[in-house]
Design an enzyme around this catalytic site. Sequence first.
Site, PDB file in Angstrom:
ATOM      1  CG  HIS A 123     -10.267   3.927  -6.156  1.00  0.00           C
ATOM      2  ND1 HIS A 123      -9.954   3.240  -4.999  1.00  0.00           N
ATOM      3  CD2 HIS A 123     -11.414   3.367  -6.599  1.00  0.00           C
ATOM      4  CE1 HIS A 123     -10.856   2.315  -4.772  1.00  0.00           C
ATOM      5  NE2 HIS A 123     -11.769   2.373  -5.727  1.00  0.00           N
ATOM      6  CG  ASP A 153      -7.550   4.257  -2.747  1.00  0.00           C
ATOM      7  OD1 ASP A 153      -7.847   5.356  -3.247  1.00  0.00           O
ATOM      8  OD2 ASP A 153      -8.046   3.181  -3.123  1.00  0.00           O
ATOM      9  N   GLY A 225     -18.304  -0.680  -6.863  1.00  0.00           N
ATOM     10  CA  GLY A 225     -19.326   0.150  -6.220  1.00  0.00           C
ATOM     11  C   GLY A 225     -19.235   0.092  -4.714  1.00  0.00           C
ATOM     12  CG  ASN A 226     -19.336  -3.342  -2.015  1.00  0.00           C
ATOM     13  OD1 ASN A 226     -19.687  -4.277  -2.723  1.00  0.00           O
ATOM     14  ND2 ASN A 226     -20.020  -2.963  -0.938  1.00  0.00           N
ATOM     15  CB  SER A 227     -14.460   1.489  -4.042  1.00  0.00           C
ATOM     16  OG  SER A 227     -13.808   0.430  -4.685  1.00  0.00           O
ATOM     17  CG  LEU A 282      11.652   2.538  13.451  1.00  0.00           C
ATOM     18  CD1 LEU A 282      11.225   3.032  14.834  1.00  0.00           C
ATOM     19  CD2 LEU A 282      11.289   1.069  13.278  1.00  0.00           C
ATOM     20  N   GLY A 283      13.102   4.981  10.643  1.00  0.00           N
ATOM     21  CA  GLY A 283      14.464   5.213  10.192  1.00  0.00           C
ATOM     22  C   GLY A 283      15.274   3.958   9.957  1.00  0.00           C
ATOM     23  CB  VAL A 284      14.933   0.473  10.363  1.00  0.00           C
ATOM     24  CG1 VAL A 284      15.398   0.820  11.748  1.00  0.00           C
ATOM     25  CG2 VAL A 284      13.429   0.195  10.355  1.00  0.00           C
TER      26      VAL A 284
END
Length: 470
Positions: A123, A153, A225-227, A282-284
């Site tokens: 982002h 992200d 701004g920390n992103s 995994l398929g569950v």
Amino acid sequence: MKKLAMLVLVSVLGGAITLGTYKTFLEEEAQTIAHKEELSQPIFQPVNYTANKTNLGATESIDFTQAAEKTIHAVVHVKSVTVTNQQLTMRDLLLGRATQRRQLGTGSGVIISPDGYIITNNHVIDGSDKLSVTLNDNRTLEATIVGTDPKTDIALLKIETDDILPYTTFGDSDTAKIGEWVLAVGNPFNLTSTVTAGIISAKSRDLSGDSSQSFIQTDAAVNPGNSGGALVNTKGELIGINTAITSQTGSYIGYSFAVPSNIAKKVIQDIMEFGNVQNGILGVRGGSLNSNAAEKLGVNETEGFYVDDVDEDTGAAIAGLRSGDIIKKIDGIEINKLSDLKGYLDTKRPNDVVNVYFLRNGVQKEVSVTLLKNNTVVISNIAVIKDAKPEDLKRYKVESGVKITELVGEYAKYLRQEGIESGNIITKINGVSVNSVEEVQKIIRNKDLYSPLVVELINSKGQELKYGFR
């Protein structure tokens, strides 16, 4: 008068004689008890605490300066210029001004290699037309996007320089513990090289409500701004990429969230090696257990992942997992809820083998499951599709196509009335024959935004049908 005085004197003498006789002959000798107050000297016990190497308590032995020094030079300031189209005003017409506006967005990034690869949030750079990166020594360099993954992200950037750059190394976010000290390093409010400290408050935290996320939660101060900045442990190892805060004001109020380093590391490795993210499934299907769910399902467990169904032709089905099983651990990682399971599987690729520990009718069991490539996808909120097997195509007498596994969305009821159901084969999308989920996704990605999606299929009666969806 003399008689009265004589009477008083006799009375006094009689009382004295009586008292004297009682004290001498009748009263028992009283025991004299001497009370000696002993003053106990206090025993002083040293209360200083010597921390060992594994203890991360708030003691003088915890030195944040080394972790900060190792990290601060590897965290950069990312600036993104985005050109947007604004609505044309009368003043714009009169002055002949263009409707495009340039917007500057800022965030953080972390150098992860000496040759200039940088990890940040998707982002931070999404929709950018121009990217630049300012290093801690105030040099500004142009950056290019190597790849992105909106789902987690995470984005990977690259800057070109002849210098060997300072960089940070990845730690193991799976072994990070609640209560452990961490540092958040970034550029909040364009204040470069800012370091804040806190502890890990929780792990596998989901903010979406559908357990599609698995964040590390901390109380280290993180602001806009920390992103894209670094979350590091006291060794200076990268254990997370700071991503989000929860706030009614837009600023920090005590909670911040980071993408675990094991997920971020796997994403960028996939981008560098394959050009996209490889997800092993995994398929569950199922959900988290709690008191209400346990009561409804008639089970005694209130923690774990309850398996409602197992998808056919998946690793879970091949390994023998089935409905009613309760997954408790994978590779030693405790699974208390769906986001635990999701977070761990996000670090895995197709063909990876995991050990699944589960309960079946109260008995603990273990199986090895080979994760497979995800070959199912939802198309335009119409249906879930997957690659068709040769026998599926043979039954419908077609040479190519993809298989409908489930009808979803607002059109599901109408399509069922038309005789369309699970197992039917989609043969063409927008007039192009399809033979795999990847081909369907490519057609949808390249489709004009305003044009309809035309789907051709064969139902269980062998009828060839054609529908347009917007």
